[in-house]
Design an enzyme around this catalytic site. Structure first.
Site, short mmCIF file in Angstrom:
data_model
loop_
_atom_site.label_atom_id
_atom_site.label_comp_id
_atom_site.label_asym_id
_atom_site.label_seq_id
_atom_site.Cartn_x
_atom_site.Cartn_y
_atom_site.Cartn_z
CB CYS A 167 -32.65 15.58 40.22
SG CYS A 167 -33.13 15.27 41.91
CG HIS A 168 -28.10 12.79 37.12
ND1 HIS A 168 -27.80 12.61 38.45
CD2 HIS A 168 -26.93 13.03 36.49
CE1 HIS A 168 -26.49 12.73 38.62
NE2 HIS A 168 -25.94 12.99 37.45
CG ASP A 208 -55.25 23.62 43.52
OD1 ASP A 208 -55.39 24.77 43.99
OD2 ASP A 208 -55.50 23.32 42.35
CG MET A 226 -34.22 12.93 44.66
SD MET A 226 -34.74 13.32 46.35
CE MET A 226 -35.56 14.87 46.11
#
Length: 175
Positions: A92-93, A144, A129
């Site tokens: 990914c950029h 969590d 993304m």
């Protein structure tokens, strides 16, 4: 001599004729060159669900979780994750994001939480993304925060809802 990967010639089932962009002609991973692409406004929206018992959902809604405000913590985690996507996903950029929002709705019918991320950038490549990473990490953060109460929590259905902008145009899931 490197063997040509089957993936290099694979076609995307949702876009006939499209090839995988992160695989070169030799079948090796590569970062896509976006230097010649114009900077345009691009937006992506992703969603996921965190399923749990009604009692655990009530604990979240009441703000009485032992670790603190579950939804506020998950929102911040999702935003931070979107900003760091290029550090987590190898090809990914890095992008200068202009907007990241994380909306979390509790839903008694599931029971659970629906997490939605909207990410925006003006740049040469999309933010799908980043939106998917934001949702994933926000969902993991919810897990969590409540795992001490319920370990059987499930994270499901993380997917892209919509993508706007760029060469491939507008995408909306289910259309």
């Amino acid at each position: 001599m490197a063997r040509k990967s089957k993936a290099a010639s694979s076609k995307s089932p949702s876009r006939p004729g499209a090839a995988l962009t992160h695989i070169d002609a030799k079948g090796e991973a590569r970062m896509v060159d976006v230097s010649d692409k114009p900077a345009t406004e691009r937006t992506a929206v992703a969603e996921g669900r965190v399923l749990m018992s009604k009692a655990t959902l009530a604990l979240i809604a009441s703000g009485q979780a032992k670790k603190g405000d579950v939804l506020a913590t998950a929102r911040i985690a999702g935003i931070m994750a979107a900003k760091r996507t290029s550090e987590l996903i190898p090809l990914c950029h890095p992008l200068a994001l202009s907007k990241v929002t994380i909306d979390i709705a509790t839903d008694a019918k599931l029971p659970g939480c629906i997490v939605r991320a909207t990410v925006k950038v003006t740049g040469p490549t999309g933010v799908e993304m980043e939106a998917l990473t934001a949702v994933s990490v926000a969902c993991l953060t919810i897990y969590d925060m409540i795992k001490a109460v319920e370990r059987g929590v499930r994270i499901e259905g993380i997917h892209l809802i919509e993508k706007i902008g760029g060469k491939s145009g507008h995408f909306r899931a289910g259309e």
